[in-house]
Design an enzyme around this catalytic site. Structure first.
Site, PDB file in Angstrom:
ATOM      1  N   ARG A 104       0.962  -1.340   0.052  1.00 47.15           N
ATOM      2  CA  ARG A 104      -0.002   0.098  -0.037  1.00 47.15           C
ATOM      3  C   ARG A 104       0.674   1.190  -0.168  1.00 47.15           C
ATOM      4  O   ARG A 104       2.009   1.366   0.555  1.00 47.15           O
ATOM      5  CB  ARG A 104      -1.031   0.080   1.169  1.00 47.15           C
ATOM      6  CG  ARG A 104      -1.896  -1.204   1.273  1.00 47.15           C
ATOM      7  CD  ARG A 104      -2.672  -1.171   2.648  1.00 47.15           C
ATOM      8  NE  ARG A 104      -3.471  -2.209   2.764  1.00 47.15           N
ATOM      9  CZ  ARG A 104      -3.221  -3.487   3.465  1.00 47.15           C
ATOM     10  NH1 ARG A 104      -2.262  -3.512   3.815  1.00 47.15           N
ATOM     11  NH2 ARG A 104      -4.177  -4.363   3.455  1.00 47.15           N
ATOM     12  N   LYS A 164      -1.826  -2.227   8.231  1.00 49.96           N
ATOM     13  CA  LYS A 164      -2.962  -1.875   9.003  1.00 49.96           C
ATOM     14  C   LYS A 164      -2.969  -2.741  10.108  1.00 49.96           C
ATOM     15  O   LYS A 164      -2.732  -3.856  10.153  1.00 49.96           O
ATOM     16  CB  LYS A 164      -4.166  -2.296   7.984  1.00 49.96           C
ATOM     17  CG  LYS A 164      -4.659  -1.530   6.798  1.00 49.96           C
ATOM     18  CD  LYS A 164      -5.914  -1.822   6.347  1.00 49.96           C
ATOM     19  CE  LYS A 164      -6.138  -0.898   5.172  1.00 49.96           C
ATOM     20  NZ  LYS A 164      -7.353  -1.163   4.357  1.00 49.96           N
ATOM     21  N   HIS A 190      -2.532   2.651  -5.753  1.00 46.69           N
ATOM     22  CA  HIS A 190      -3.370   1.249  -5.465  1.00 46.69           C
ATOM     23  C   HIS A 190      -3.965   0.475  -6.842  1.00 46.69           C
ATOM     24  O   HIS A 190      -3.818  -0.598  -6.957  1.00 46.69           O
ATOM     25  CB  HIS A 190      -4.853   1.615  -5.024  1.00 46.69           C
ATOM     26  CG  HIS A 190      -5.152   0.716  -3.966  1.00 46.69           C
ATOM     27  ND1 HIS A 190      -4.595   0.697  -2.775  1.00 46.69           N
ATOM     28  CD2 HIS A 190      -6.193  -0.104  -3.821  1.00 46.69           C
ATOM     29  CE1 HIS A 190      -4.962  -0.258  -1.858  1.00 46.69           C
ATOM     30  NE2 HIS A 190      -6.151  -0.811  -2.710  1.00 46.69           N
ATOM     31  N   ARG A 249      -0.955  -1.764  -7.100  1.00 43.70           N
ATOM     32  CA  ARG A 249      -1.185  -2.848  -6.235  1.00 43.70           C
ATOM     33  C   ARG A 249      -2.002  -3.980  -7.071  1.00 43.70           C
ATOM     34  O   ARG A 249      -1.830  -4.975  -7.028  1.00 43.70           O
ATOM     35  CB  ARG A 249      -1.909  -2.263  -4.961  1.00 43.70           C
ATOM     36  CG  ARG A 249      -2.235  -3.380  -3.855  1.00 43.70           C
ATOM     37  CD  ARG A 249      -2.567  -2.824  -2.453  1.00 43.70           C
ATOM     38  NE  ARG A 249      -3.090  -3.481  -1.464  1.00 43.70           N
ATOM     39  CZ  ARG A 249      -2.840  -4.330  -0.872  1.00 43.70           C
ATOM     40  NH1 ARG A 249      -1.305  -4.248  -0.664  1.00 43.70           N
ATOM     41  NH2 ARG A 249      -3.377  -4.789   0.298  1.00 43.70           N
ATOM     42  N   HIS A 291      -3.505  -9.154   3.282  1.00 44.16           N
ATOM     43  CA  HIS A 291      -4.926  -9.193   3.604  1.00 44.16           C
ATOM     44  C   HIS A 291      -5.483 -10.050   4.584  1.00 44.16           C
ATOM     45  O   HIS A 291      -4.825 -11.070   4.671  1.00 44.16           O
ATOM     46  CB  HIS A 291      -5.767  -9.839   2.268  1.00 44.16           C
ATOM     47  CG  HIS A 291      -5.916  -8.734   1.001  1.00 44.16           C
ATOM     48  ND1 HIS A 291      -6.134  -9.160  -0.343  1.00 44.16           N
ATOM     49  CD2 HIS A 291      -5.715  -7.412   0.978  1.00 44.16           C
ATOM     50  CE1 HIS A 291      -6.338  -8.052  -1.133  1.00 44.16           C
ATOM     51  NE2 HIS A 291      -6.071  -6.963  -0.217  1.00 44.16           N
ATOM     52  N   TYR A 344      -9.245 -10.274  -7.250  1.00 43.93           N
ATOM     53  CA  TYR A 344      -8.233 -10.217  -8.347  1.00 43.93           C
ATOM     54  C   TYR A 344      -8.249 -11.593  -9.185  1.00 43.93           C
ATOM     55  O   TYR A 344      -7.375 -11.553 -10.114  1.00 43.93           O
ATOM     56  CB  TYR A 344      -6.760  -9.942  -7.792  1.00 43.93           C
ATOM     57  CG  TYR A 344      -6.676  -8.744  -6.961  1.00 43.93           C
ATOM     58  CD1 TYR A 344      -6.567  -7.411  -7.604  1.00 43.93           C
ATOM     59  CD2 TYR A 344      -6.472  -8.859  -5.524  1.00 43.93           C
ATOM     60  CE1 TYR A 344      -6.463  -6.495  -6.958  1.00 43.93           C
ATOM     61  CE2 TYR A 344      -6.458  -7.677  -4.746  1.00 43.93           C
ATOM     62  CZ  TYR A 344      -6.326  -6.505  -5.604  1.00 43.93           C
ATOM     63  OH  TYR A 344      -6.142  -5.268  -5.071  1.00 43.93           O
TER      64      TYR A 344
END
Length: 299
Positions: A146, A170, A243, A246, A269, A278
């Protein structure tokens, strides 16, 4: 209500370590719900039941909010009520039984290899800023990290001996992500020459990898501007945001045979469902499979 919202805000910041944007969305959604309660003359959170929750849902639909927006607002309220339920302020979560609207999952935008090659060729590798831009582009595409993760990288986070970057994502979750030869060459070139020249302009010590023209740490907004200028130099008519790189990383990895669990780990994730968006295939990949598989595709 406002005191509960403030307590929830502190919970998100301290315990959940949520991002600034996540907290902002939560608080906006809660303020909207607070205004709704005022209009309905409901002054106690314990008076909110499933009927009130469905009435709020109807209000959102009548306001022509998109399904994605409605889904986010209901999720925000579920999280808020889980918090106040944990704090023994209420006994039940009225939003548990409220079904979320099904949302369309659009295929994420990504770059084709030809578009990437034009971006990689757009930077002047004889200048410090050109070296920085090349290293930034190569790293974002090589790792799929990210933009916020990239912006906070330090020199000690790069291990050139095994080609990995140590990423804090995150919720302060940490992971190692590998990178290849192109990214390594670009990073080494930038760190050894370009970065030193930029750092000398600030007369300040810094371990942050990516610096701006003044020699101070590049911001997330600055990284987006760098990519915008790169697109201009490459004469591309597409919009390239961090992004999108990404998305491109994940799409190309899966199309070339990487398993989904590995890609999930590299992307950071928490849930596999986030990675599954994806699993679309590109036109190039479809054609390659067709040409290699159909008996009459070629002579």
């Amino acid at each position: 209500m406002q005191s509960y919202i403030q307590a929830f805000n502190e919970y998100l910041q301290i315990e959940k370590n949520a991002s600034h944007y996540t907290i902002e969305f939560y608080l906006d959604d809660l303020q909207e719900f607070s205004h709704f309660l005022e209009e309905e003359n409901i002054v106690d959170l314990r008076d909110v039941n499933q009927q009130v929750a469905r009435l709020f849902l109807t209000r959102l639909y009548n306001g022509r909010s998109s399904r994605r927006t409605v889904s986010r607002k209901i999720s925000s309220l579920r999280s808020f009520y889980r918090f106040v339920e944990r704090e023994n302020i209420v006994k039940n979560n009225p939003f548990v039984q409220v079904s979320l609207p099904k949302t369309d999952k659009p295929i994420p935008g990504f770059l084709y290899k030809e578009e990437l090659e034009r971006l990689f060729a757009a930077n002047d590798l004889n200048t410090p800023l050109g070296q920085r831009d090349q290293a930034l582009l190569e790293l974002l595409y090589a790792t799929g990290i990210r933009v916020s993760e990239c912006q906070q990288l330090r020199l000690q986070d790069i291990d050139f001996s095994i080609g990995t970057v140590f990423v804090t994502g995150k919720g302060r979750k940490q992971r190692y992500v590998p990178f290849g030869n192109f990214a390594q060459q670009a990073l080494e070139n930038y760190i050894e020459t370009g970065r030193s020249a930029l750092l000398a302009k600030s007369n300040q010590a810094s371990e942050v990898i990516f610096l701006n023209a003044r020699g101070t740490p590049l911001t997330v907004r600055g990284i987006r501007k760098v990519l915008d200028k790169m697109v201009e130099r490459a004469a591309l008519t597409i919009h390239v945001h961090p992004h999108k790189l990404r998305h491109t990383f994940a799409t190309h990895m899966l199309n070339e045979g990487a398993d989904m669990r590995t890609v999930q780990e590299m992307l950071g994730h928490e849930n596999l469902s986030s990675t599954q968006i994806y699993t679309h295939v590109t036109k190039d990949y479809l054609r390659k499979v067709y040409m290699n598989s159909h008996p009459r595709a070629r002579k």
